[in-house]
Design an enzyme around this catalytic site. Sequence first.
Site, mmCIF file in Angstrom:
data_model
loop_
_atom_site.group_PDB
_atom_site.id
_atom_site.type_symbol
_atom_site.label_atom_id
_atom_site.label_comp_id
_atom_site.label_asym_id
_atom_site.label_seq_id
_atom_site.Cartn_x
_atom_site.Cartn_y
_atom_site.Cartn_z
ATOM 1 C CD GLU A 1 -19.231 -0.501 2.144
ATOM 2 O OE1 GLU A 1 -19.431 -0.934 0.997
ATOM 3 O OE2 GLU A 1 -18.478 -1.033 2.956
ATOM 4 C CG ASP A 2 -16.626 3.100 4.288
ATOM 5 O OD1 ASP A 2 -17.564 2.536 4.867
ATOM 6 O OD2 ASP A 2 -15.673 2.491 3.787
#
Length: 635
Positions: A84-85
């Site tokens: 996600e990051d």
Amino acid sequence: MKNENLASEMGKKDFLDNVLEHNPHADLMLISRAYDFAQAAHSGQKRMSGEDYFQHVLNVAYILSGMRIDSETIAAALLHDVLEDTKTTKEHLKRDFGPAVTAIVEGVTKKIALRTTPEDRAENIRKVLLATIKDIRVILVKLADRMHNMRTLKYLGQEQQREIAQETLEVYVPIAYKLGMYRIKSELEDLCLRFLEPGIYQELKGRIAKKKEEREKEVKRVVASVKRLLDENSIPAAVLGRAKNFYGIYKKMLSRKIPFEEVRDLSAIRVITTTADNCYKALNLIHSRWTPILNRFDDYITNPKPNMYQSLHTEILFENKPVEVQIRTLEMHHIAEEGIAAHWRYKDTERDRQFDRKIAWLKQILEWRSTESAKDLVESLKIDMFKDEIYVLTPKGDPIHLPENATPIDFAYAVHTEIGNHCKAAKVNGSIVPLDHELNPGDVVEIITSKDTKPSRQWLKFVKTGFAKEKIRRALGISVEDTGKKRWEVLTPAEILEKIDAKEIKPSLLQTARCCYLKIDEKPVGYRAKDGHVIIHHSKCENIKAVPEGKLIKLSWKEEPKQRTSLMIELVDRVGIFADILNTMTAAMAKVESVNSKATRNKLYVSFEISGTGNTEELVKKLKAVKGVVSVKVA
Ligand code: MN
């Protein structure tokens, strides 16, 4: 990037030592690689608290390692935010850590990263739950993630705090409860209370602190007396004082509508012994020494809660004050604290079968709600999960788990759809009761069926379970809820097959896909499987995304026979009102098949039979806007 000033920072060796301490068989190589990978991937990223981002994933892994979870889950916890990051790809993760770890990480990765609307949030929850059905460890990582996010919630803005706390209370707390993870559940609850009701939280905290000394003294006396009693009778046991969580006290105040001073059973102790037999022996000894309070005894050893919780619960009067007593074995204690996570540990060999049963409720909920929008799904999850469960018995003595206040109709559908659909009357403990009668724990329920009985709309008003509602709606063929809120029409596989127009493909070759669900107004598409069957997918199904356009088979819905709708319009007569009504109908593509009117002393009713309009709800809205129209009813 290391920030040397952070006190919470744990070195790699400390962490690995901690893992090893809880699980001597841990795969340290895997965990160590995941540690390095995540640290490098998140390098330079900061949390709102100012801490290195890596500290977050490390804390999540730490929470899980404390529960002695397997190594793949701990590795996945360390890696849970890299998709996600960071720029890490799924392929990279798979290559380095294998498919299982990757699947867990993918499962907790938000589908819509920029969560803004309630729909996006709901979609993310649905995704996590679907992944959980495939691998329960997804939800374990998600719960640990939420736990650490809640612990560090104070660094976010107030609005975000409330939003996240609300979602935690409505979705993740019940899941932790359902999975029997009491420790996580009660910490999450207290954190939610702190952010949702800061005033009450602080007051409770203050009051509890004030009485703490007095109460601790009291608990110490109970503990010593109970311990002595058990020792004298050679029952090996540890006796401990037990602090109740703030949220539990708060809930008790709310449900009994009493002020803090009157929440009496603040003192609680726990007896942990060796065998179930000793639990009962201890109970008998305690009951014969101190007066038990009537109706406060529960035997969750013989009748475990659906989340596998086992214990004996009782309340006794000790020096004229009520004291809650829980009695359990050490194994029951671990399961009570960590729920499914503890089960993982104890029943390692047969875990698949066990886990399947433990998440059956989740499967059931998701199956029934597969056709709802994510937001509706989450709404009904709240209804189904939040209630406390009771169990009642079939005449044969089989326990059926139901939410509190469930009715015989809920029971009937829980036993079998057909029993629900033909439920005519119900007997509880031998006597006939109305169908909306609220069941009590332990009731013996018997359903009397009749071939001619069909579900009634009325039932929707009192049933308590989502699945009963869904089945009644299905049997009645309604897709629109009483509230007027649009629900997607639920299609069973048989209905899909019946309604699909496959042109030259033999109907016997058609099959519905298991991976996606179609609503009546969504585009279907076919894919020919190796065995010649044509599988009907949702045109946006993930599994056919990779299939080249040319290999897909065009499908459409059969044209529905024209349905007639009756509208009853109450109106105040005025010049031109009929023309306005007819114009509104024509604009909505509705064809008027017949008209009737009826006048009472001061009211005028006109009923229309119409056909052709796709959206009756929209039409009704427009008709209501016509000047002179008082009400519009769909018959
Ligand atoms: Mn996270």
